[in-house]
Design an enzyme around this catalytic site. Structure first.
Site, PDB file in Angstrom:
ATOM      1  N   HIS A 225      -4.747  13.925 -15.014  1.00 26.25           N
ATOM      2  CA  HIS A 225      -4.563  13.952 -13.557  1.00 26.25           C
ATOM      3  C   HIS A 225      -3.719  15.176 -13.150  1.00 26.25           C
ATOM      4  CE1 HIS A 225      -4.557  11.824  -9.758  1.00 26.25           C
ATOM      5  NE2 HIS A 225      -3.244  11.953  -9.662  1.00 26.25           N
TER       6      HIS A 225
ATOM      7  N   SER B 113      -5.436  14.014  -5.436  1.00 28.23           N
ATOM      8  CA  SER B 113      -4.990  12.627  -5.538  1.00 28.23           C
ATOM      9  C   SER B 113      -4.840  11.968  -4.166  1.00 28.23           C
ATOM     10  CB  SER B 113      -3.694  12.624  -6.336  1.00 28.23           C
ATOM     11  OG  SER B 113      -3.593  11.425  -7.010  1.00 28.23           O
TER      12      SER B 113
HETATM   13  C1  GCU Z   1      -1.011   6.829  -7.824  1.00 29.14           C
HETATM   14  C2  GCU Z   1      -2.014   6.086  -6.975  1.00 29.14           C
HETATM   15  C3  GCU Z   1      -3.289   6.898  -6.754  1.00 29.14           C
HETATM   16  C4  GCU Z   1      -2.944   8.278  -6.261  1.00 29.14           C
HETATM   17  C5  GCU Z   1      -1.950   8.932  -7.184  1.00 29.14           C
HETATM   18  C6  GCU Z   1      -1.434  10.289  -6.711  1.00 29.14           C
HETATM   19  O1  GCU Z   1      -1.466   6.918  -9.130  1.00 29.14           O
HETATM   20  O2  GCU Z   1      -2.280   4.869  -7.601  1.00 29.14           O
HETATM   21  O3  GCU Z   1      -4.120   6.252  -5.822  1.00 29.14           O
HETATM   22  O4  GCU Z   1      -4.100   9.045  -6.133  1.00 29.14           O
HETATM   23  O5  GCU Z   1      -0.818   8.109  -7.304  1.00 29.14           O
HETATM   24  O6  GCU Z   1      -1.430  10.552  -5.521  1.00 29.14           O
HETATM   25  O7  GCU Z   1      -0.986  11.062  -7.572  1.00 29.14           O
END
Ligand code: GCU
Length: 463
Positions: A443, A302
């Site tokens: 995710h 992420s």
């Molecule tokens: C949020 C953000 C993302 C990121 C994510 C994370 O959702 O919008 O850009 O990748 O956090 O780091 O878990």
């Protein structure tokens, strides 16, 4: 008849004028707040502008393929002057530096010149960690800039597999909430640094508690990685720099600016600071005889995946780069505007990119680069991009297309980039010099993801 026509015309004219006036008001407000975000030194004013803009950009977010605009990607293999790049020398000497410079100026920001001293403190070594599977080392990286009196420390957690005589290849990445979250191992020092609020995992008053120990075991798969003969190296991202707007002076960027120095519009944001921190971790690995520093895979999930990609692009000592669900500002193509957009990310996390990046809020098509060019900067080194099918916020298809569009640069080296041109089915990994999979689920980093990374590293590190 004439009267009806007149009335209709009047109605249309006044309606159009009214709509235009409204559009102007919105456009003006956007401009006003964008400007305010960049110029104000009043926290409340900044917050008012940020939250208004964030709502505005979030209202425009879509998650459906039908809404992806028609877009044209900049060509990684065409010089800004227009000439085609058809050999690796032109790529290395001209085009690659050109692209790096554009990412520095408009996206992540450049690291300014500053001097600093480095020292390493071994905090603990246990040769019988994890029931004898590993040697656990904890090393503090100390960075200090004597000219402005600032310093920063990064605490490394290192597990070396006992079953292999070193030097061993490594998986290295930053973590979200402290080294002690990656495993239940009681020997891991609990981080005392500031953390983003997260009640559910046990962060209280912005500090980690014992409750968080081992919370992210699944994300790291430490035993599996060690059993496959790799070391695991990690550090808390917040050691490098806390993940919050306004906390720049508590991390490595303070080394450059001290207490008062100002950041220019094209200078580094937090993602670039994290990437720089990964470089300092690599500096340490180069001094550790137990580590094969020619075989370091840098990875991140992420936001930390975005940082891992930028680290891989800017520091060629990383020999494999792995992006797990990195999405917007990571592997995903910005021009698709599916899921998170540039406007949303810059107003949700105003500290992540350089200030110049705000110029592209709502204007992705004007960016001189797109994220496939970030991936191309990693060529000819192996690169793995992983998506998750339910992680639509990160635009899995955009991540895939980006990897596909980076492939021509790999082909310049006579390497197979990504071995396919259409997105593979869920849970069907493909592995060329670029690897890709879209995992079922959301995710996260799972055991499944790690199996692919281990397989990919085995192939490329010739194990
Ligand atoms: C949020 C953000 C993302 C990121 C994510 C994370 O959702 O919008 O850009 O990748 O956090 O780091 O878990």
């Amino acid at each position: 008849m004439n009267r009806i026509f007149l009335l209709l015309t009047l109605f249309t004219v006044s309606f159009t004028l009214h709509a235009n006036a409204q559009m102007n008001t919105v456009a003006d407000t956007v401009r006003h707040y964008e400007n305010l975000m960049q110029t104000t030194d009043q926290p409340e004013e900044f917050e008012r502008a940020r939250s208004w803009l964030n709502r505005y950009y979030r209202d425009q977010v879509t998650r459906v393929e039908e809404d992806v605009p028609v877009y044209v990607l900049p060509d990684p293999l065409r010089l800004d002057r227009g000439h085609r790049v058809d050999n690796t020398e032109t790529w290395v000497r001209q085009r690659r530096p050109e692209i790096l410079e554009q990412f520095r100026t408009h996206v992540y920001g450049r690291v300014p010149e500053f001097d600093y001293d480095t020292s390493y403190q071994i905090q603990s070594v246990d040769e019988h960690a994890l029931g004898g599977l590993a040697t656990r080392k904890q090393v503090r990286v100390e960075l200090a800039n004597r000219s402005n009196g600032s310093d920063a420390t990064i605490d490394l957690l290192i597990y070396l597999p006992n079953s292999v005589d070193g030097p061993v290849p490594v998986f290295m990445g930053l973590n979200f909430y402290g080294n002690h979250t990656i495993h239940k191992d009681e020997g891991i020092i609990l981080s005392e640094n500031w953390m983003r609020p997260n009640e559910t995992i046990g962060i209280r008053n912005n500090r980690a508690t014992e409750e968080t120990r081992g919370y992210y075991t699944e994300r790291w798969q430490v035993e599996d990685v060690l059993q496959r003969g790799y070391a695991v190296v990690t550090a808390y991202a917040g050691d490098v720099e806390p993940d919050e707007h306004g906390r720049m002076r508590q991390g490595v960027r303070a080394l450059a600016y001290g207490e008062t120095g100002k950041l220019a519009g094209d200078e580094w944001g937090t993602l670039a600071a994290w990437a720089w921190g990964l470089g300092r971790m690599m500096d340490y690995l180069e001094t550790d005889e137990g580590i094969d520093h020619q075989k370091v895979a840098v990875l991140g999930h992420s936001r930390l995946g975005k940082a891992a990609l930028w680290a891989g692009a800017t520091d060629e000592r990383f020999s494999i780069v792995i992006s797990n669900n990195s999405g917007c500002g990571g592997a995903a193509l910005s021009r698709r505007r599916l899921g998170e957009t540039v406007g949303v990310i810059n107003t949700s996390f105003p500290h992540w990119f350089c200030d110049n990046h705000n110029e592209f809020n709502g204007r992705e098509a004007d960016l001189p680069v797109d994220q496939h060019m970030l991936l191309a900067l990693i060529a000819p080194r192996p690169l793995y991009v992983a998506s998750a099918v339910e992680d639509t916020w990160a635009d899995p298809k955009g991540e895939f297309l980006s990897a596909a569009e980076a492939s021509p640069v790999y082909r310049l080296y006579d390497l197979e980039g990504l071995p396919v041109t259409t997105q593979p089915e869920v849970d069907q990994p493909v592995m060329g010099t670029i690897g890709y999979h879209v995992r079922s689920g959301g995710h996260a980093v799972t055991a499944y993801d790690w199996q692919q990374y281990l397989e990919f590293a085995d192939r490329h590190f010739g194990k």
